[in-house]
Write an enzyme that holds these catalytic residues in place. Sequence first.
Site, PDB file in Angstrom:
ATOM      1  N   ARG A 165     -11.916   9.482 -15.664  1.00 64.01           N
ATOM      2  CA  ARG A 165     -12.809   8.890 -16.591  1.00 64.01           C
ATOM      3  C   ARG A 165     -12.156   7.619 -16.679  1.00 64.01           C
ATOM      4  NH1 ARG A 165     -14.060  10.669 -22.107  1.00 64.01           N
ATOM      5  NH2 ARG A 165     -12.302   9.197 -23.102  1.00 64.01           N
ATOM      6  N   LYS A 188      -8.216  13.156 -19.226  1.00 60.61           N
ATOM      7  CA  LYS A 188      -9.041  13.902 -19.862  1.00 60.61           C
ATOM      8  C   LYS A 188      -8.854  15.391 -19.620  1.00 60.61           C
ATOM      9  CE  LYS A 188     -12.569  14.973 -23.070  1.00 60.61           C
ATOM     10  NZ  LYS A 188     -14.254  14.009 -23.429  1.00 60.61           N
ATOM     11  N   ARG A 197     -12.477   2.191 -29.769  1.00 59.43           N
ATOM     12  CA  ARG A 197     -12.845   2.405 -30.742  1.00 59.43           C
ATOM     13  C   ARG A 197     -12.929   2.210 -31.706  1.00 59.43           C
ATOM     14  NH1 ARG A 197     -12.199   8.693 -28.416  1.00 59.43           N
ATOM     15  NH2 ARG A 197     -11.117   7.553 -26.540  1.00 59.43           N
ATOM     16  N   ASP A 221     -14.102   7.822 -34.084  1.00 57.70           N
ATOM     17  CA  ASP A 221     -13.274   7.783 -32.833  1.00 57.70           C
ATOM     18  C   ASP A 221     -13.837   8.360 -31.599  1.00 57.70           C
ATOM     19  OD1 ASP A 221     -13.400  10.695 -34.120  1.00 57.70           O
ATOM     20  OD2 ASP A 221     -12.383  11.496 -32.669  1.00 57.70           O
ATOM     21  N   ASN A 222     -15.526   8.953 -31.840  1.00 56.16           N
ATOM     22  CA  ASN A 222     -15.978   8.286 -30.486  1.00 56.16           C
ATOM     23  C   ASN A 222     -17.353   7.904 -29.948  1.00 56.16           C
ATOM     24  OD1 ASN A 222     -14.673  10.774 -29.763  1.00 56.16           O
ATOM     25  ND2 ASN A 222     -16.351  11.793 -31.231  1.00 56.16           N
ATOM     26  N   GLY A 256      -5.003  13.545 -27.742  1.00 50.99           N
ATOM     27  CA  GLY A 256      -4.444  14.653 -27.649  1.00 50.99           C
ATOM     28  C   GLY A 256      -4.187  15.952 -26.903  1.00 50.99           C
ATOM     29  N   ASP A 315      -3.660  22.612 -27.025  1.00 44.08           N
ATOM     30  CA  ASP A 315      -2.841  22.556 -26.117  1.00 44.08           C
ATOM     31  C   ASP A 315      -2.958  21.643 -25.164  1.00 44.08           C
ATOM     32  OD1 ASP A 315      -5.856  22.663 -24.984  1.00 44.08           O
ATOM     33  OD2 ASP A 315      -5.017  25.125 -24.638  1.00 44.08           O
ATOM     34  N   GLY A 316      -3.429  20.364 -25.336  1.00 36.45           N
ATOM     35  CA  GLY A 316      -3.861  19.664 -24.648  1.00 36.45           C
ATOM     36  C   GLY A 316      -5.072  19.483 -23.407  1.00 36.45           C
TER      37      GLY A 316
HETATM   38  P1  AMP Z   1     -13.162  15.849 -28.919  1.00 36.43           P
HETATM   39  O1  AMP Z   1     -14.169  15.793 -29.570  1.00 36.43           O
HETATM   40  O2  AMP Z   1     -12.887  15.846 -27.746  1.00 36.43           O
HETATM   41  O3  AMP Z   1     -13.530  14.258 -29.349  1.00 36.43           O
HETATM   42  O4  AMP Z   1     -11.514  15.121 -29.399  1.00 36.43           O
HETATM   43  C1  AMP Z   1     -11.256  15.161 -31.888  1.00 36.43           C
HETATM   44  C2  AMP Z   1      -9.697  14.874 -31.475  1.00 36.43           C
HETATM   45  O5  AMP Z   1      -9.129  16.328 -31.010  1.00 36.43           O
HETATM   46  C3  AMP Z   1      -9.663  13.969 -30.586  1.00 36.43           C
HETATM   47  O6  AMP Z   1      -7.727  13.203 -30.947  1.00 36.43           O
HETATM   48  C4  AMP Z   1      -8.283  14.720 -29.330  1.00 36.43           C
HETATM   49  O7  AMP Z   1      -7.526  14.268 -28.329  1.00 36.43           O
HETATM   50  C5  AMP Z   1      -7.844  15.550 -29.798  1.00 36.43           C
HETATM   51  N1  AMP Z   1      -8.202  17.584 -29.255  1.00 36.43           N
HETATM   52  C6  AMP Z   1      -9.714  17.963 -28.141  1.00 36.43           C
HETATM   53  N2  AMP Z   1      -8.610  19.047 -27.681  1.00 36.43           N
HETATM   54  C7  AMP Z   1      -7.490  18.832 -27.986  1.00 36.43           C
HETATM   55  C8  AMP Z   1      -7.049  19.844 -27.647  1.00 36.43           C
HETATM   56  N3  AMP Z   1      -7.181  20.929 -26.452  1.00 36.43           N
HETATM   57  N4  AMP Z   1      -5.168  19.639 -26.967  1.00 36.43           N
HETATM   58  C9  AMP Z   1      -5.203  18.565 -27.767  1.00 36.43           C
HETATM   59  N5  AMP Z   1      -5.722  17.544 -28.296  1.00 36.43           N
HETATM   60  C10 AMP Z   1      -7.272  17.921 -28.236  1.00 36.43           C
HETATM   61 MG    MG Z   2     -13.145  11.866 -28.755  1.00 42.82          MG
END
Ligand code: AMP
Ligand code: MG
Length: 498
Positions: free
Chosen positions: A182, A119, A189, A258-259, A98, A131-132
């Site tokens: 990274r 990232k 995954r 997913d991790n 995201g 917000d990406g």
């Molecule tokens: P994470 O907890 O970082 O492994 O993220 C879990 C999911 O949430 C993944 O699909 C990420 O891409 C999405 N995600 C986390 N933070 C954001 C953000 N600020 N904007 C968009 N997607 C996010």
């Molecule tokens: Mg993740």
Amino acid sequence: MTTTSPAAPFAGLAFDHTYARDLAGASVPVRAAVAPAPRLVRVNRALAEELGLDADALASDAGVRVLAGTDVPPGAQPVALAYAGHQFGGFSPQLGDGRALLLGELLDRRGRRVDLHLKGSGRTPFARGGDGKATLGPVLREYLMGEAMAALGIPTTRALAAVTTGEQVWRERPLPGAVLARVASSHLRVGTFEFFAARDDRAALARLVDYAIARHDPALRDHPRKALALLAAVGERQARLVARWMLVGFIHGVMNTDNVTISGETIDYGPCAFMDAYDPATVYSSIDRDGRYAYGNQPRIAQWNLARLGEALLTLIHDDLETAAADATEVVRGFAATYQAHWLAGLRAKLGLPGPLADGDAALGDDFLALLAADGVDFTLGFRALGPAATGDVAALDELFPTAAAYQPWLERWRARLGSAATAATAAAMAQVNPAFIARNHRVEDALAAAVERNDFRPFDTLLGILARPFDDQPAHAAQMAPPPRAQQRTHRTFCGT
Ligand code: AMP
Ligand code: MG
């Protein structure tokens, strides 16, 4: 001769794109957000060297724009990866990058294929409400933790660079926006497989199995039961990885599927931390309210995650789904013994036990852990103190335990088991598996706060330097070995890296 043609790879970034090419539907082309004023925070020169990249070029203005995602270097085709995942037990069929993108794949100096991923580079079609963006604190945390794990010899994704974007990102308050570059041996995954399984796309799943095998298990290419063999290979790598985590007191904090990588690398350092006092119930993450991902739960959660991979692969494991389920279950059950073997081998090394496995070895290890638990002794320092104790120097143990009587009976049993191995050589070998320095959460937080709040990177750099040599006594930094005062240990919460 210098090559300046526009098609020449920038800074050695000669990209390939097997993921986008071979796996239709597993990614979408994206463009990063434009960073208004990208600035280099740190570039990982040692890693750049391994990858055959030009660290100076990466650190230049042009390089920093690439690392921020703002400029797409020649040959790069940025894509966001699709995946699904079980998050805290519940299934989300549509996650995906995201706020991240894959710039492309590189071959390192040894010819190994790695992904280069950004990232915090902006919204993608998978961003949903997000917000990406990423902020500097979590980006530095991932940088530091990944490097600490690499120096401990634990498989991990690694930071190639961190940059700030010049933009303020809102997280309860405005914070500096940042992007982490990274490197991973892939971004496959468990959730990637779940993505296609949830869509009943057997053809895509089969391509994904072939792709994963090509990248991580080339020896299985002609295996008659590829999907089952891949499941077993992933189980083996995850068992080994989580045993390594457990042996250094690492708590990942968000072991959602997913991790969980197919490569067996640690990925997505969010609310992770290293345990101070030994307690299997230790949780740092503020979002892990039920302790699902507590230190002591990690092995069985890894097995649970492997079961989710088994389910996703079911239709490829056997045409008869009952047979498939029985075969997958057998592999998933086997995880427990595989994990136990890795854990026990590692624990024996931490105790310096010589020769083949003896009957009482597991109990000796368990009983030492019980001693640590009983007196709330620091996990890392407890094991580190055993090295000198092997040759009779119990000063470090005396500092950790309230009385010598607390550890004396165990110490005698242990030294009897060591026998003629109670030598300086054994103590030296123990010092190579029992780190003196871990990324202690209170130190990490101090370093990030100094960087983010005061633009002071000295604590970050000092810590990064110390953690690059975790097994060396570093007398000048002895204070950095210590845990925080006991009362403070659990009040330091960690937050998800968004
Ligand atoms: P994470 O907890 O970082 O492994 O993220 C879990 C999911 O949430 C993944 O699909 C990420 O891409 C999405 N995600 C986390 N933070 C954001 C953000 N600020 N904007 C968009 N997607 C996010
Ligand atoms: Mg993740």
